[in-house]
Scaffold this motif. Structure first.
Motif, PDB file in Angstrom:
ATOM      1  N   GLN A   1       0.796   6.143 -10.889  1.00  0.00           N
ATOM      2  CA  GLN A   1       1.420   6.686  -9.694  1.00  0.00           C
ATOM      3  C   GLN A   1       2.926   6.829  -9.873  1.00  0.00           C
ATOM      4  O   GLN A   1       3.534   7.791  -9.391  1.00  0.00           O
ATOM      5  N   LEU A   2       3.528   5.875 -10.571  1.00  0.00           N
ATOM      6  CA  LEU A   2       4.970   5.935 -10.809  1.00  0.00           C
ATOM      7  C   LEU A   2       5.333   7.133 -11.673  1.00  0.00           C
ATOM      8  O   LEU A   2       6.325   7.837 -11.412  1.00  0.00           O
TER       9      LEU A   2
ATOM     10  N   ASN B   1      -0.723  11.208   1.470  1.00  0.00           N
ATOM     11  CA  ASN B   1      -1.657  11.429   0.360  1.00  0.00           C
ATOM     12  C   ASN B   1      -0.984  12.045  -0.866  1.00  0.00           C
ATOM     13  O   ASN B   1      -1.633  12.225  -1.893  1.00  0.00           O
ATOM     14  N   SER B   2       0.277  12.414  -0.761  1.00  0.00           N
ATOM     15  CA  SER B   2       0.984  12.978  -1.902  1.00  0.00           C
ATOM     16  C   SER B   2       1.430  11.863  -2.841  1.00  0.00           C
ATOM     17  O   SER B   2       1.472  10.684  -2.464  1.00  0.00           O
ATOM     18  N   ILE B   3       1.773  12.249  -4.067  1.00  0.00           N
ATOM     19  CA  ILE B   3       2.208  11.288  -5.072  1.00  0.00           C
ATOM     20  C   ILE B   3       3.717  11.388  -5.220  1.00  0.00           C
ATOM     21  O   ILE B   3       4.240  12.361  -5.763  1.00  0.00           O
ATOM     22  N   SER B   4       4.414  10.424  -4.692  1.00  0.00           N
ATOM     23  CA  SER B   4       5.859  10.347  -4.850  1.00  0.00           C
ATOM     24  C   SER B   4       6.275   8.897  -4.703  1.00  0.00           C
ATOM     25  O   SER B   4       5.492   8.038  -4.257  1.00  0.00           O
ATOM     26  N   TRP B   5       7.499   8.604  -5.069  1.00  0.00           N
ATOM     27  CA  TRP B   5       7.981   7.236  -4.982  1.00  0.00           C
ATOM     28  C   TRP B   5       8.109   6.787  -3.531  1.00  0.00           C
ATOM     29  O   TRP B   5       7.903   5.617  -3.219  1.00  0.00           O
ATOM     30  N   GLY B   6       8.437   7.698  -2.636  1.00  0.00           N
ATOM     31  CA  GLY B   6       8.536   7.344  -1.228  1.00  0.00           C
ATOM     32  C   GLY B   6       7.200   6.969  -0.628  1.00  0.00           C
ATOM     33  O   GLY B   6       7.101   6.002   0.147  1.00  0.00           O
ATOM     34  N   THR B   7       6.143   7.716  -0.973  1.00  0.00           N
ATOM     35  CA  THR B   7       4.820   7.371  -0.455  1.00  0.00           C
ATOM     36  C   THR B   7       4.299   6.072  -1.071  1.00  0.00           C
ATOM     37  O   THR B   7       3.559   5.327  -0.428  1.00  0.00           O
ATOM     38  N   MET B   8       4.697   5.788  -2.310  1.00  0.00           N
ATOM     39  CA  MET B   8       4.336   4.493  -2.895  1.00  0.00           C
ATOM     40  C   MET B   8       4.975   3.349  -2.102  1.00  0.00           C
ATOM     41  O   MET B   8       4.337   2.319  -1.854  1.00  0.00           O
TER      42      MET B   8
END
Length: 312
Positions: free
Chosen positions: A91-92, A245-252
């Protein structure tokens, strides 16, 4: 008489040589600047991660719930897995792409808007200057982050386009104010007066006469807008105003907070994306400081070698 006629023709290549040396000196000073080198190196690392994430992880779908939840770091999962069974390292790596897209696209669009409004207001003057300056001052006075939350909420959260529009709308005013002040100081310069006497159009004068002399300031505004976009987008996504549901550092960061990663023994789930956001922000800040030092000699640090030469 012949010697007097030969001397001017021999001296004509001097300006071209000087300009080449000036360009080479600027490039060499950029390469010698440690801040620029470190910032550019960090930025290039993230660019490689965003361009070819498959080289750094074997996971093809970072959102897939394919692993045992809440695993600790190991050889198979360098940063462990989330509480939902996702690989944190994957994810990162995949999250670098959206974070870079937000930084570059929002920073570029905000800079273009700043140039259009700031330089046009300064050069046109009169009613146009008053109207554009009032618009700029309104956006400067309004509290930024509450406005971002309101716009992101009512514009329809959950899409990358909405996040980009919100960042551009709230991030152009500071740069426009700076560019207007710089353009006002150049408005009555001799080279602009000569262009007006030649009958050049206003658009030609702004694009080919004014903007090239403001390149360093425009670049500094772009780096500042990119830094603002990275941090603000991460804050919006952390608050749940982005697409979860998106892949970004903020959503992590959003999912790690909602799943209480720090309280359940999974600190890397929150620390890793936060560190990446900070590093990307540091890279833009270092490059910004470096360009300031290169364009303004008064900001350059004094070298110790000079002091040694004076003592010797």
């Amino acid at each position: 008489m012949t010697s007097l006629l030969v001397q001017p023709t021999a001296a004509t290549p001097a300006p071209a040589t000087t300009s080449r040396r000036g360009r080479g000196g600027a490039l060499a000073s950029l390469l010698r600047n440690r801040k620029a080198t470190v910032g550019l190196a960090i930025f290039l690392v993230f660019c490689v991660l965003a361009a070819v994430p498959q080289l750094f992880t074997s996971v093809r779908d970072p959102n897939a719930l394919s692993f045992v939840p809440s695993q600790q770091p190991s050889g198979a999962h360098w940063l462990g897995t989330t509480a939902l069974g996702q690989d944190i390292w994957a994810q990162l790596v995949y999250g670098a792409r959206q974070s870079l897209v937000i930084a570059l696209v929002a920073g570029l669009c905000a800079t273009v808007l700043s140039v259009l409004i700031g330089v046009s207001a300064a050069y046109l003057g009169g009613v146009a200057d008053e109207a554009l300056s009032m618009l700029t001052n309104v956006f400067l006075v309004i509290p930024t982050f509450p406005l971002i939350i309101v716009l992101a909420t009512y514009a329809g959260k959950g899409t990358l386009l909405v996040v980009l529009i919100v960042l551009v709308v709230t991030g152009w005013s500071y740069g426009a104010n700076q560019l207007r002040a710089q353009a006002l100081s150049m408005r009555n310069r001799d080279f602009l007066e000569s262009a007006r006497v030649r009958g050049e159009r206003r658009s030609y004068i702004i694009v080919f006469e004014v903007l090239p002399t403001m390149t360093s300031l425009i670049l500094a505004n772009f780096l500042g807008a990119a830094l603002y976009s990275v941090l603000t987008a991460a804050g919006l996504q952390f608050l749940g105003l982005g697409d979860p549901n998106s892949i970004s550092w903020g959503t992590m960061l959003y999912w790690s907070q909602s799943q209480q990663a720090l309280q359940t023994g999974m600190p890397l789930w929150a620390i890793a994306p936060g560190a990446c956001v900070a590093l990307l922000g540091v890279s833009f800040a270092l490059m910004n400081y470096a360009f300031d030092e290169i364009s303004n000699p008064a900001l350059r640090p004094v070298r110790r070698n000079r002091a040694r030469r004076t003592h010797s």
